[in-house]
Write an enzyme that holds these catalytic residues in place. Structure first.
Site, PDB file in Angstrom:
ATOM      1  N   GLU A 125       0.866  -1.194   0.000  1.00  0.00           N
ATOM      2  CA  GLU A 125       0.000   0.000   0.000  1.00  0.00           C
ATOM      3  C   GLU A 125       0.889   1.226   0.000  1.00  0.00           C
ATOM      4  O   GLU A 125       1.967   1.228   0.610  1.00  0.00           O
ATOM      5  CB  GLU A 125      -0.899   0.001   1.242  1.00  0.00           C
ATOM      6  N   CYS A 156      -6.631   0.736   2.785  1.00  0.00           N
ATOM      7  CA  CYS A 156      -7.634   1.816   2.784  1.00  0.00           C
ATOM      8  C   CYS A 156      -7.506   2.734   1.579  1.00  0.00           C
ATOM      9  O   CYS A 156      -8.459   3.419   1.213  1.00  0.00           O
ATOM     10  CB  CYS A 156      -7.510   2.645   4.048  1.00  0.00           C
ATOM     11  N   ASN A 215     -11.975  -3.348   0.173  1.00  0.00           N
ATOM     12  CA  ASN A 215     -10.854  -3.641   1.067  1.00  0.00           C
ATOM     13  C   ASN A 215     -11.338  -4.144   2.416  1.00  0.00           C
ATOM     14  O   ASN A 215     -11.343  -5.339   2.678  1.00  0.00           O
ATOM     15  CB  ASN A 215      -9.977  -2.404   1.246  1.00  0.00           C
ATOM     16  N   GLU A 216     -11.759  -3.224   3.247  1.00  0.00           N
ATOM     17  CA  GLU A 216     -12.050  -3.588   4.644  1.00  0.00           C
ATOM     18  C   GLU A 216     -13.470  -3.134   4.949  1.00  0.00           C
ATOM     19  O   GLU A 216     -13.709  -2.444   5.923  1.00  0.00           O
ATOM     20  CB  GLU A 216     -11.026  -2.872   5.527  1.00  0.00           C
TER      21      GLU A 216
HETATM   22  O1  AHR Z   1      -2.271  -1.590   6.825  1.00  0.00           O
HETATM   23  C1  AHR Z   1      -2.758  -0.344   7.189  1.00  0.00           C
HETATM   24  C2  AHR Z   1      -4.272  -0.272   7.093  1.00  0.00           C
HETATM   25  O2  AHR Z   1      -4.859  -1.167   7.991  1.00  0.00           O
HETATM   26  C3  AHR Z   1      -4.835  -0.690   5.768  1.00  0.00           C
HETATM   27  O3  AHR Z   1      -4.822   0.349   4.860  1.00  0.00           O
HETATM   28  C4  AHR Z   1      -6.234  -1.093   6.114  1.00  0.00           C
HETATM   29  O4  AHR Z   1      -6.739  -2.061   5.246  1.00  0.00           O
HETATM   30  C5  AHR Z   1      -6.134  -1.542   7.536  1.00  0.00           C
HETATM   31  O5  AHR Z   1      -7.082  -0.922   8.332  1.00  0.00           O
END
Ligand code: AHR
Length: 662
Positions: free
Chosen positions: A47, A247, A378-379
Site C-alpha cells: 500500500e 484503505c 478492502n475492509e
Molecule cells: O495496513 C494499514 C491499514 O490497515 C490498511 O490500509 C487497512 O486495510 C487496515 O485498516
C-alpha cells in the site's frame, strides 16, 4: 544469510549444556498426508502508506515534480541572489494554471528574468534526496522558451550545505514543450541532498515535470523502482502481491478512491492526487504526501511478474472508507465500478485485440499478466458491502468464471461485523475471504489454533493483513520487536498447518520511510540510502522460502503443536527437493530439548539443514544502523536414522530441512 557450523553457535552450545538435565519433548512428523500447500500461501501486501510508493518504491527523487500539489510550491524553495529579487524589476517565478479541463497536469512554472541575471529553485526531495557517490542520475524536464532571448538551466546535485556534487546545463530552445535530459554523477554519498535548478540569462522559460531518477533502478528501467527495495521483496519469493492497498483503495470520499484507469499510460501525465494518509493521523501529519501514480497498475503487474508473485489487485466496491466518510454509491449507479473490475481483467489478461489488452500492449506488454484473482473492496462491512459484493460477483463470474474473487470480513477478526460477513459470504459461496488481525502478540500466540476447527465446507481464508502490535493498533509507539515477530511465527505455524483452508497470508503494511511514516509497525523500513528487514520480515521470508509443496504434520502427544510446553510447530513436504521442512517456535524463556522423530516411510540424509532466528531480548529490533541485529543464522546438524535431538534456543524460530534419500 549468515551460515555457521553448529559448533560455533554460542547459543546452541549453551543449550547443549542444558540438554543433559532438561526434559525432552518428542515431536512426531508424518508425511504423505493429502493436501497441498498453495503456491500463493505466503505473499506481500503493498500500500502507498508511509511513503511506500512516492518517496519509496517509486524511485523518483523530486517531490511535486509537476507543481500539482495543493500548494504548488510544496517541496520547492526559491533562492534569490544579491542581484535578483522576486516580484521586483528583476523578474519572478510564477506558477501558471492552464484552463484546459481535460488536462491532468494543469500547472507549470514560469521563470522570468527581465535582465541578464540568475536565480535558483531547489527541490528538497522526500525528506531529502539520497545520492550515492559515483552513481549516475538522470535529470529530465519539459521546457519551452517564451521570449526572444533564451534562458539556460543549470542543474546541480547539492549536499545538505549546498556544496555541489554534480552539475550539468541544458539549453531549452523553441516555443514548443520538449523534453530535455541530462546525466549527473554524484561525487559524494549524501542522505539529505537536494536538486538545484538555476535559471541563467534574460528571458522567460517554462518548466514542468522536473524529474530526477537514479539510473540504478530495478532491472535498470528508466523511471523505474528502487532496486534495493524490490530486491528485498524478491528475496522473499512471495506467492502473491496484493496492491494497491489497504484503505487507499477506498478513499476518504468516493471521489478520492483509487481508480486504476487513471494510473496507466504515460506516467508523467497521470493525474496526481492527495494521498489519503496525508492527514489521516493528527499525530503523524504528512502534508506533503501525494500520489503521483508513477507506480500505477501497469507497474504493479510488472512488479508481480518480475518477482514471480501472482498479482492480486483490490478494487473499490463503491464504498468509501467506513472509518472516514462512509459514502456509498447507490446500487443503481454501481455499473461503472463493476465495469472497472471487468476492464481490469481485460487489461491484465485480454488479447491484444481487445480494447484494454491493446493498451497493455501499447505500454510494452503484449502477453497476459496472468491475473487469477481480484479483490472486491478492502475492509468493508455490513449489509451494504454484501449487497454490493453480490453484484460484482455475479458480473465477474458470468464473464470470467475462472477468476477467483477475494471478499472480506472487515477490520476485525471477531465480533458482530465479522460474524455477519462470515455467514453471508459462506452462503454466497465466496472463494477467498480476507481477514485482518492487528492484535497484541498474546493474541497471536493464543490464536495459533484458530483454523484447526474452521468450517471446511466454507470459503478459503486469505489472512490478508496481520501484524502484532507491541503497544496497540495505530499507536505510534508500536515497534517491530522480536517478540512481535515470534508471535507472528507461532500464528503462522497454525496457518500453515491448516493449509487446506488457509490459501494466502500477508503481513501489513509493507514499507515505511524512517522519517515519513504514518503507521507502525511495518515489514521493511528504509531511508533515502538504504533499507532493512525487520525481525518480522525475516519470519515472513523464512516461511515463504521454506514453503514446501504438500502438507505434513508434526504432533506432540498426538496433538497439533500449538502452545503446549510453549512450542508451536508445522511441517510440510517438498516434492521438488524431496525434503521434509519443519518450523518450530520455542516461545519459552528457556531452551527446550526436542526429540524430532520423522516417520520411517523413507531414509534421510544424516545432515540436516537448519536456520535459526533468535534473540535473548524480546524487545530487540533491527535498524538502519543495525539491520541484522535479529536475523537468521544457517547451520547444519546431524541426525541418527530418522531422529534428531535438538535444543531449541529460548524465544526462537527454527526451520529444519531433512533431505529424503531417493
Ligand atoms: O495496513 C494499514 C491499514 O490497515 C490498511 O490500509 C487497512 O486495510 C487496515 O485498516
Amino acid at each position: 544469510m549468515r551460515r555457521k557450523s553448529v559448533k560455533f553457535l554460542p547459543l546452541i552450545f549453551t543449550c547443549l549444556a542444558v540438554a543433559a538435565t532438561a526434559q525432552t519433548v518428542t515431536l512426531k512428523v508424518e508425511t504423505g498426508k493429502t493436501g497441498v500447500v498453495q503456491p500463493t500461501m505466503w505473499g506481500i501486501f503493498f500500500e502507498d502508506i508511509n511513503f511506500g510508493a512516492d518517496g519509496g518504491l517509486y524511485a523518483e527523487l523530486v517531490k511535486n515534480r509537476s507543481f500539482e500539489f495543493t500548494q504548488p510550491m510544496t517541496g520547492w524553495t526559491l533562492k534569490e541572489s544579491s542581484k535578483f529579487s522576486m516580484n521586483s524589476a528583476s523578474g519572478d517565478l510564477s506558477i501558471i494554471k492552464t484552463s484546459d479541463p481535460s488536462s491532468t497536469n494543469a500547472h507549470f512554472a514560469r521563470a522570468t528574468l527581465h535582465s541578464e541575471n540568475s536565480f535558483t529553485l531547489t527541490n528538497e526531495g522526500f525528506r531529502g534526496i539520497g545520492l550515492k557517490k559515483d552513481n549516475a542520475y538522470t535529470f529530465s524536464v519539459m521546457a519551452r522558451q517564451q521570449a526572444a532571448t533564451p534562458v539556460k538551466i543549470q542543474i546541480e546535485l547539492q549536499d545538505t550545505t549546498g556544496h555541489v556534487l554534480a552539475q550539468a546545463t541544458i539549453e531549452p530552445s523553441g516555443k514548443e514543450w520538449k523534453e530535455y535530459n541530462t546525466k549527473l554523477i554524484s561525487s559524494k554519498t549524501e542522505a539529505n541532498g537536494r536538486l538545484a535548478v538555476k535559471f541563467i540569462g534574460k528571458g522567460v522559460v517554462d518548466i514542468d515535470i522536473v524529474s530526477l531518477f537514479p539510473q540504478d533502478t530495478w532491472k535498470n528501467r528508466p523511471g523505474g523502482l528502487r532496486a534495493d527495495l524490490v530486491q528485498l521483496l524478491a528475496d522473499m519469493k512471495p506467492g502473491f502481491i496484493r496492491f494497491p492497498g489497504g484503505c487507499i483503495v477506498e478513499g476518504f470520499h468516493l471521489d478520492t478512491r483509487y481508480q486504476w484507469k487513471k494510473t496507466i499510460g504515460d506516467p508523467k501525465q497521470r493525474e496526481l492526487m492527495k494521498n489519503r494518509w496525508n492527514d489521516e493521523f493528527k499525530h503523524r501529519p504528512a502534508p506533503d504526501y501525494f500520489q503521483s501514480f508513477g507506480l500505477g497498475f501497469y507497474e504493479y503487474f510488472q512488479l508481480a511478474e518480475d518477482i514471480g508473485a501472482s498479482p492480486l489487485p483490490i478494487l473499490s466496491c463503491g464504498m468509501a472508507c467506513q472509518f472516514n466518510s462512509a459514502e456509498l454509491v447507490p446500487i443503481d449507479e454501481l455499473d461503472p465500478y463493476v465495469q472497472d473490475a471487468l476492464d481490469l481483467i481485460e487489461f491484465a489478461n485480454g488479447s491484444t485485440q481487445t480494447t484494454w489488452g491493446k493498451i497493455r500492449e501499447q505500454m510494452g506488454h503484449p502477453g497476459s499478466f496472468n491475473l487469477k484473482m481480484i479483490g472486491v473492496g478492502n475492509e468493508q462491512w455490513g449489509p451494504q458491502y454484501i449487497e454490493r459484493y453480490k453484484i460484482f460477483a455475479e458480473a465477474i463470474r458470468s464473464k470470467y468464471p475462472d477468476i477467483k474473487l477475494v471478499s472480506g470480513t472487515g477490520p476485525f477478526p471477531e465480533g458482530e461485523l465479522f460474524d455477519y460477513a462470515a455467514k453471508e459470504l459462506k452462503t454466497l459461496k465466496a472463494d477467498l475471504v480476507d481477514e485482518h488481525y492487528y492484535q497484541k502478540p498474546e493474541w497471536f500466540f493464543k490464536n495459533a489454533g484458530r483454523y484447526d476447527n474452521y468450517d471446511r465446507s466454507s470459503y478459503k481464508i486469505f489472512a490478508g493483513e496481520f501484524a502484532a502490535q507491541s503497544v496497540a493498533t495505530v499507536s505510534p509507539e508500536n515497534k517491530n520487536t522480536w517478540l512481535c515477530a515470534l508471535s507472528e511465527a507461532a500464528f503462522m505455524t497454525g496457518l500453515e498447518r491448516n493449509g487446506d483452508v488457509v490459501y494466502m497470508a500477508s503481513y501489513a503494511p509493507l514499507f515505511a520511510h524512517t522519517q515519513g511514516w504514518q503507521w507502525t509497525p511495518d515489514l521493511i523500513w528504509f531511508d533515502n540510502l538504504s533499507a532493512y528487514g525487520t525481525p518480522n520480515y525475516y519470519v515472513q521470508k523464512l516461511f515463504s522460502t521454506n514453503k514446501g509443496t504438500n502438507l505434513a504434520s508434526v504432533t506432540l502427544d498426538g496433538k497439533a503443536v500449538e502452545g503446549q510446553q510453549n512450542l508451536f510447530a508445522s511441517a510440510t513436504w517438498d516434492n521438488n527437493t524431496s525434503e521434509v521442512i519443519i518450523k518450530i517456535v520455542n516461545a519459552a524463556e528457556t531452551p527446550t530439548q526436542t526429540d524430532i522423530q520423522l516417520d520411517t516411510k523413507r531414509k534421510y540424509s544424516p545432515t540436516v539443514k537448519g536456520t535459526m532466528l533468535a534473540n535473548s531480548d524480546p524487545n530487540s529490533v533491527n535498524s538502519i544502523e543495525k539491520p541484522k541485529n535479529v536475523s537468521p543464522i544457517d547451520y547444519t546438524v546431524q541426525m541418527k536414522g530418522s531422529k534428531l535431538l535438538l535444543i531449541l534456543p529460548p524465544q526462537s524460530l527454527v526451520v529444519l530441512r531433512f533431505k529424503g534419500k531417493v
